[in-house]
Design an enzyme around this catalytic site. Structure first.
Site, short mmCIF file in Angstrom:
data_model
loop_
_atom_site.label_atom_id
_atom_site.label_comp_id
_atom_site.label_asym_id
_atom_site.label_seq_id
_atom_site.Cartn_x
_atom_site.Cartn_y
_atom_site.Cartn_z
N TYR A 80 0.65 -1.20 -0.10
CA TYR A 80 -0.07 -0.05 0.08
C TYR A 80 0.79 1.19 0.04
O TYR A 80 0.62 2.14 -0.66
CB TYR A 80 -0.76 -0.28 1.10
CG TYR A 80 -2.05 1.26 1.27
CD1 TYR A 80 -3.02 0.95 0.77
CD2 TYR A 80 -1.55 2.46 1.93
CE1 TYR A 80 -4.13 2.15 0.95
CE2 TYR A 80 -2.51 3.36 1.83
CZ TYR A 80 -3.61 3.00 1.31
OH TYR A 80 -4.57 4.21 1.29
N PHE A 132 -9.35 19.60 -24.73
CA PHE A 132 -9.67 17.98 -24.72
C PHE A 132 -10.87 17.96 -24.12
O PHE A 132 -11.06 18.71 -23.06
CB PHE A 132 -8.65 16.93 -24.34
CG PHE A 132 -8.91 15.56 -24.54
CD1 PHE A 132 -8.95 15.03 -25.71
CD2 PHE A 132 -9.19 14.70 -23.64
CE1 PHE A 132 -9.40 13.76 -25.90
CE2 PHE A 132 -9.44 13.33 -23.56
CZ PHE A 132 -9.74 12.84 -24.93
N THR A 133 -11.97 16.86 -24.37
CA THR A 133 -13.09 16.86 -23.88
C THR A 133 -13.08 16.81 -22.15
O THR A 133 -13.75 17.60 -21.65
CB THR A 133 -13.88 15.48 -24.15
OG1 THR A 133 -13.06 14.15 -24.08
CG2 THR A 133 -14.16 15.44 -25.78
N ASP A 223 -0.11 18.75 -21.39
CA ASP A 223 -0.65 17.67 -21.61
C ASP A 223 0.13 16.62 -22.29
O ASP A 223 0.24 16.74 -23.73
CB ASP A 223 -2.16 17.80 -22.04
CG ASP A 223 -2.97 16.35 -22.14
OD1 ASP A 223 -2.17 15.45 -22.14
OD2 ASP A 223 -4.02 16.37 -22.24
N LYS A 266 -2.12 6.05 -22.98
CA LYS A 266 -1.58 6.29 -24.10
C LYS A 266 -0.01 6.44 -23.87
O LYS A 266 0.47 5.50 -24.54
CB LYS A 266 -2.00 7.67 -24.60
CG LYS A 266 -3.56 7.96 -24.96
CD LYS A 266 -4.55 8.58 -24.14
CE LYS A 266 -5.88 8.44 -24.79
NZ LYS A 266 -6.32 9.66 -24.47
N ARG A 389 -15.79 12.87 -33.55
CA ARG A 389 -15.20 13.96 -33.01
C ARG A 389 -15.74 15.31 -33.78
O ARG A 389 -15.16 15.79 -34.87
CB ARG A 389 -13.70 13.91 -33.19
CG ARG A 389 -13.17 12.92 -32.36
CD ARG A 389 -12.77 13.05 -30.78
NE ARG A 389 -13.94 12.75 -29.72
CZ ARG A 389 -13.69 12.37 -28.59
NH1 ARG A 389 -12.47 12.35 -28.18
NH2 ARG A 389 -14.64 12.53 -27.66
N PHE A 455 -21.27 12.46 -25.54
CA PHE A 455 -21.02 11.45 -26.66
C PHE A 455 -20.71 10.12 -26.08
O PHE A 455 -20.53 9.11 -26.69
CB PHE A 455 -19.66 11.98 -27.35
CG PHE A 455 -18.56 12.29 -26.28
CD1 PHE A 455 -18.48 13.51 -25.65
CD2 PHE A 455 -17.79 11.23 -26.38
CE1 PHE A 455 -17.34 13.46 -24.73
CE2 PHE A 455 -16.39 11.35 -25.24
CZ PHE A 455 -16.29 12.68 -24.66
C1 LIG Z 1 -7.08 10.61 -23.51
C2 LIG Z 1 -6.52 11.93 -23.09
C3 LIG Z 1 -6.87 12.64 -21.86
C4 LIG Z 1 -7.58 11.95 -20.87
O1 LIG Z 1 -6.96 10.59 -20.21
P1 LIG Z 1 -7.73 9.56 -19.71
O2 LIG Z 1 -6.68 8.44 -19.36
O3 LIG Z 1 -8.73 8.68 -20.69
O4 LIG Z 1 -8.53 9.92 -18.57
C5 LIG Z 1 -6.29 13.86 -21.79
N1 LIG Z 1 -5.72 14.44 -22.52
C6 LIG Z 1 -5.64 14.00 -23.86
C7 LIG Z 1 -4.90 14.88 -24.97
C8 LIG Z 1 -5.91 12.76 -24.25
O5 LIG Z 1 -5.57 12.19 -25.43
#
Ligand SMILES: *Cc1c(COP(=O)(O)O)cnc(C)c1O
Length: 482
Positions: A80, A132-133, A223, A266, A389, A455
């Site tokens: 932990y 980003f969303t 980001d 990613k 998108r 979406f």
């Molecule tokens: C996917 C993504 C996020 C969010 O990440 P999650 O792991 O899906 O929460 C933020 N910014 C960008 C550019 C992304 O492609």
């Protein structure tokens, strides 16, 4: 690098890996695909994986993992607090970005949650190349607003601009003047700008933005979720970085930023996320939020096995042979489609191939969601799942009216090192067929519409019986074949 040039002059997007574990996939008959699409409310997020042939929804959490990543997972130190796994991951990240502190979080949006709680106040504004969303949702949830400062060229579907994700420096200076720096929560640069077609940001632009932010005393947030595609293009399209090691480029990026965060679904080909900073004050503030929302500071909601995989995946993502496969496959698919006159975003970016639904379905008004309709039609025609998108991915304005998106794109994402070249050719073939029958595609309307991030789980229905007509045409042209 894997883009092999032959004497005939043709580039072959050659895979620099071999496949030693496979998963069988199914191609359902067109009638069944149409039925599945209908049951999923014409929202590709609601399809079941078992019904999908090639899943190009996203690159999130579905990238191929290397044998070294799997091997590392077996050695994870499960505890932990104070897990060795955490310290290994922390060291990799600190080295990679040259930043002092690392905070773990369970995925990218969790980082955005923590950053928004730390820096956004009601009435403040976050300036960014593009939203980003989930980023936008977290900023708005804290009572802030966003403003997008990407260069105008970003909205031209076809362009020769190598860095369409760049921030317009004049717009940035003007926005700081207009709002006053006290009102600005932070400036954010998104690598491999997702929603405009996976388009990169140049190092030169990052340096310029960083200089302005340092001068004004405004925090700069990066980001890094789509960092690897961005790095590929920094090296390829920015002459001064041609011979610079990816590790050096990443360190330079880190030196320009106050906060770096990422989705490890990613970046690093695992599942998780994290925040880096060298700013002690920011670190101490954000650190209090991690145990509250994510988990203890040495796991942040992630399993130790994923953290081990991430540590190895991050190191592997600084290898051009590893990261070049997505962009060269994107380019291969874009080129096949362009040759048939099908409108795609150019120059090809990272992440995926982006089809311009406004042109592809020019007969469908934007209020009837051409990109959503095209996503449904592509699934019916091919069993390939893409992602809308466009306007469906936007939120309605406060007065309930529709916020029409800047662009209506169908994204066909390439999970890293998952698909083969013959699968790319299959996709191109079916989309070409669909293009010649595009007049059959009709619009969509909402049947059930959630207020936030609609979406993800909103349900739609077709205007008219166009899916049935599409199936009939398919049978006529393809006979008995699937
Ligand atoms: C996917 C993504 C996020 C969010 O990440 P999650 O792991 O899906 O929460 C933020 N910014 C960008 C550019 C992304 O492609």
């Amino acid at each position: 690098m894997s883009n092999l040039k032959l004497f005939s002059g043709e580039n072959i997007p050659l895979e620099m890996h071999k496949v030693r574990m496979v998963q069988k996939i199914n191609l359902l008959p067109v009638e069944k695909r149409s039925q599945c699409m209908s049951e999923a409310g014409f929202n590709t997020f609601l399809l079941k994986n078992l019904d999908i042939f090639l899943d190009m929804l996203t690159d999130s959490g579905v990238n191929a993992m290397s044998e070294n990543q799997y091997a590392a997972m077996l050695q994870a130190d499960d505890s932990y607090a104070g897990s060795e796994t955490f310290y290994r991951l922390e060291k990799v990240l600190n080295d990679m970005f040259g930043m002092k502190h690392f905070l773990p979080a369970h995925q990218g949006r969790a980082c955005e949650h923590i950053i928004a709680q730390t820096l956004v106040k009601p009435g403040s504004v976050a300036l960014m190349n593009y939203h980003f969303t989930t980023t936008k949702a977290h900023i708005c949830r804290m009572g802030g607003v966003i403003e997008e400062l990407v260069i105008d060229e970003a909205f031209k579907i076809q362009s020769n601009e190598p860095f369409k994700g760049n921030m317009d420096i004049n717009k940035l200076n003007e926005a700081i003047k207009r709002h006053g720096k006290e009102k600005i929560a932070f400036v954010r640069i998104e690598a491999g700008t997702n929603l405009i077609g996976g388009q990169p940001v140049s190092l030169r632009n990052m340096r310029e933005v960083s200089n302005i932010c340092r001068k004004e005393g405004i925090k700069l947030v990066f980001d890094a979720s789509l960092l690897t595609d961005n790095l590929y293009f920094n090296k390829l399209r920015e002459a001064e970085y041609k011979n610079v090691d990816l590790f050096e480029i990443t360190r330079e990026i880190g030196s320009l930023m106050d906060i770096v965060y990422f989705s490890a679904r990613k970046l690093g080909a695992a599942r998780g996320g994290g925040i880096l900073t060298s700013d002690d004050k920011l670190f101490f503030f954000m650190r209090e939020l991690v145990p509250l929302f994510e988990g203890f500071l040495t796991y942040g909601g992630m399993s130790v096995r994923e953290m081990e995989a991430m540590a190895v995946g991050l190191q592997e993502s600084l290898d051009m042979d590893v990261i070049s496969q997505t962009p060269i496959f994107v380019e291969a698919l874009c080129n096949e489609l362009l040759a048939k006159g099908i409108p795609v975003v150019t120059p090809p970016g990272g992440l995926g191939c982006h089809i311009d639904a406004k042109q592809f379905c020019s007969h469908i008004p934007q209020s009837e969601y051409p990109a959503g309709a095209l996503a449904a039609a592509v699934f019916i025609a091919s069993g390939v799942r893409g992602m809308e998108r466009g306007t469906i991915s936007e939120q309605r304005l406060d007065d309930g009216s529709e916020h029409l998106a800047d662009m209506e794109l169908l994204r066909l994402a390439f999970p890293k090192r998952v698909f083969t070249l013959s699968q790319v050719k299959y996709i191109a073939d079916r989309i070409t067929w669909l293009f010649s029958n595009r007049s059959l595609i009709g619009g969509l309307e909402f049947a059930e519409e959630p207020k936030v991030l609609r979406f993800f789980f909103g349900r739609l229905k077709p205007k008219g019986d166009w899916p049935q007509q599409l199936v009939r045409q398919f049978r006529k042209d393809f006979g008995e074949s699937l």
